[in-house]
Scaffold this motif. Sequence first.
Motif, short mmCIF file in Angstrom:
data_model
loop_
_atom_site.label_atom_id
_atom_site.label_comp_id
_atom_site.label_asym_id
_atom_site.label_seq_id
_atom_site.Cartn_x
_atom_site.Cartn_y
_atom_site.Cartn_z
N GLY A 15 0.94 -1.30 -0.18
CA GLY A 15 -0.11 -0.06 0.13
C GLY A 15 0.81 1.26 0.08
N ALA A 16 1.92 1.26 0.84
CA ALA A 16 2.43 2.32 0.80
C ALA A 16 3.66 2.53 -0.18
N GLY A 17 3.67 1.33 -1.08
CA GLY A 17 4.55 1.58 -2.24
C GLY A 17 3.71 2.20 -3.30
N VAL A 18 2.49 1.68 -3.36
CA VAL A 18 1.50 2.43 -4.29
C VAL A 18 1.41 4.02 -4.09
N VAL A 19 1.22 4.06 -2.77
CA VAL A 19 1.17 5.71 -2.68
C VAL A 19 2.33 6.29 -3.04
N ASN A 20 3.49 5.82 -3.00
CA ASN A 20 4.97 6.61 -3.24
C ASN A 20 5.10 6.69 -4.59
N VAL A 21 4.76 5.55 -5.38
CA VAL A 21 5.15 5.34 -6.67
C VAL A 21 4.10 6.53 -7.56
N MET A 22 2.72 6.38 -6.97
CA MET A 22 1.63 7.20 -7.51
C MET A 22 2.30 8.74 -7.66
N GLN A 23 2.74 9.06 -6.14
CA GLN A 23 3.11 10.46 -6.21
C GLN A 23 4.16 10.80 -7.05
N ARG A 24 5.33 9.89 -7.09
CA ARG A 24 6.39 10.30 -7.65
C ARG A 24 6.37 10.33 -9.07
N ASN A 25 5.39 9.49 -9.79
CA ASN A 25 5.22 9.60 -11.25
C ASN A 25 3.90 9.97 -11.61
N VAL A 26 3.44 10.80 -10.97
CA VAL A 26 1.77 11.25 -11.06
C VAL A 26 1.62 11.77 -12.53
N ALA A 27 2.48 12.62 -13.06
CA ALA A 27 2.35 12.97 -14.12
C ALA A 27 2.44 12.16 -15.74
N SER A 28 3.42 11.06 -15.41
CA SER A 28 3.56 10.39 -16.47
C SER A 28 2.51 9.16 -16.51
N ILE A 29 2.06 8.77 -15.09
CA ILE A 29 0.87 7.99 -15.14
C ILE A 29 -0.40 8.37 -15.68
N ALA A 30 -0.68 9.83 -15.37
CA ALA A 30 -1.86 10.38 -15.99
C ALA A 30 -1.79 10.46 -17.30
N ALA A 31 -0.68 10.57 -17.88
CA ALA A 31 -0.32 10.81 -19.22
C ALA A 31 -0.65 9.41 -20.01
N ARG A 32 -0.19 8.29 -19.37
CA ARG A 32 -0.40 7.13 -19.93
C ARG A 32 -2.08 6.85 -19.95
N ALA A 33 -2.54 7.20 -18.83
CA ALA A 33 -4.06 6.77 -18.44
C ALA A 33 -4.88 7.55 -19.43
N GLY A 34 -4.45 8.74 -19.70
CA GLY A 34 -5.24 9.62 -20.40
C GLY A 34 -6.11 10.66 -19.51
N ARG A 35 -5.94 10.55 -18.17
CA ARG A 35 -6.77 11.40 -17.33
C ARG A 35 -5.90 11.22 -15.93
N GLU A 36 -6.44 12.21 -14.96
CA GLU A 36 -5.64 12.41 -13.74
C GLU A 36 -6.34 11.33 -12.97
N ILE A 37 -5.51 10.64 -12.11
CA ILE A 37 -5.76 9.87 -11.24
C ILE A 37 -5.46 10.02 -9.83
N LEU A 38 -6.45 10.25 -8.83
CA LEU A 38 -6.04 10.67 -7.40
C LEU A 38 -6.54 9.55 -6.60
N ILE A 39 -5.40 9.41 -5.49
CA ILE A 39 -5.84 8.54 -4.37
C ILE A 39 -6.69 9.58 -3.22
N THR A 40 -7.95 9.12 -3.01
CA THR A 40 -8.90 10.18 -2.34
C THR A 40 -9.18 9.47 -1.09
N HIS A 41 -9.13 8.09 -1.01
CA HIS A 41 -9.62 7.35 0.45
C HIS A 41 -8.90 6.24 0.67
N ILE A 42 -8.29 6.16 1.87
CA ILE A 42 -7.50 4.99 2.37
C ILE A 42 -8.06 4.32 3.57
N GLY A 43 -8.12 3.06 3.42
CA GLY A 43 -8.86 2.21 4.48
C GLY A 43 -7.40 1.66 5.17
#
Length: 441
Positions: A15-43
């Motif tokens: 879980g922590a790995g996902v948060v860190n990689v998403m934060q680090r590569n946010v722009a390239s991940i959004a470019a690949r997905a074609g839209r913005e991806i936000l982590i909005t809720h964590i349980g």
Amino acid sequence: MKAINIGICGLGTVGAGVVNVMQRNVASIAARAGREILITHIGARRDNPACDLGSTKISRDIFAVVNDPDVDIVVELIGGYEPALELVMQAIANGKHVVTANKALIAMHGNEIFAAADARGVSVLFEAAVAGGIPIIKAIREGLAANSIEWLAGIINGTGNYILTEMRDKGRQFDDVLVDAQQLGYAEADPTFDVEGIDAAHKLVILASLAFGMPLNFDACFTEGISAIAPQDVIFAGELGYRIKHLGIARKVEQGVEMRVHPTLIPQRRLIANVDGVMNAVLVKGDAVGPTLYYGAGAGAEPTASSVIADIVDVVRGIDAEPINRVPTLGVAQQALSTLPTLSISDINTAYYLRINVSDQPGVLSHVTQILSDAGISIEAVLQKEVVQQGVQSEQASRQVPIVLITSQTLESQFMAAVKNIEALDVVQESVHFIRVESLG
Ligand code: HSE
């Protein structure tokens, strides 16, 4: 275009790995997905200092995430069967797409989860469930779609591979290396899942379903662990030109599909025989492409996050598509899944390594070879060692010496009958040790 909201259940290592990689590569991940991806809720039951959550909403109740109307994709990273199954089914019922790293859940409950997802028109993706960061599921499901897959063989448990590598390279004993492997943090909560092959069987069953387009069937997988491998087997295998690896093997034969996890001797010249330590690798043989090999980290925070995020990107790319236009979960539509029978281990054909400890008397080898010959089993290699027990020079008749043999391919039920006859010889006072041998050619 509206951003896609992710809810993560479980904030452990992955879980922590996902948060860190998403934060680090946010722009390239959004470019690949074609839209913005936000982590909005964590349980999560507790925070994890390995990541910075900023102002992300946190709930101590993971079900708050799947019931959050703003969450589009639920990422299940809690592991285990329950409450993971209930959580995933609830997410699907709520119309959310699911990404999971949970191999046990998919192997055991995948059929009902996929049926529910199909009925609700949502996707369930699970790349991180097999071989951590290696995109093996996508490779089989999409990259090899042209092929009739003949077989696959994988080192899909890093803990077991680490143990076998240490035994070979440093001559260490099994129990001693297991303690190290647990400290590395790769081992399952219950390490018997690693050493007895259950973790590898979970992963193999998933790979077999994708390779052969059939429903998941964990009960049909034969599973044998590595705890009975002795250091001398590792040495003898080396002298014969082989390495012992704990493999998951799935093969389509005329009568059906074999699914088996067991220690295996493989020729040391094969690339996969040289995959060492905690690394994973999967060899897939397609009729068109021939053999292909996929190698990488089988666990760990960021390698596993790499697969989880790749799945998120895939879901996002197809989120507005009609479900019929998305890649089917097991590569073929539910109604096109095959009904291939699965074979019992006694029906497989393979070669065998045998180590038979015998009393050191003249003619013993010929008794053994006669039994094998009577069973129609040829011998490919023989090694006889002059080993004096514990360095004590005992009487010749009571001295135990190992005879090591490699047989040609034979039906397992025939081989087992021959083993029984060998064990019945007066000169054989303990069980015959045997390990299956695959050429992977
Ligand atoms: N226990 C597993 C292994 C972790 O050792 O490979 C990754 O699934």
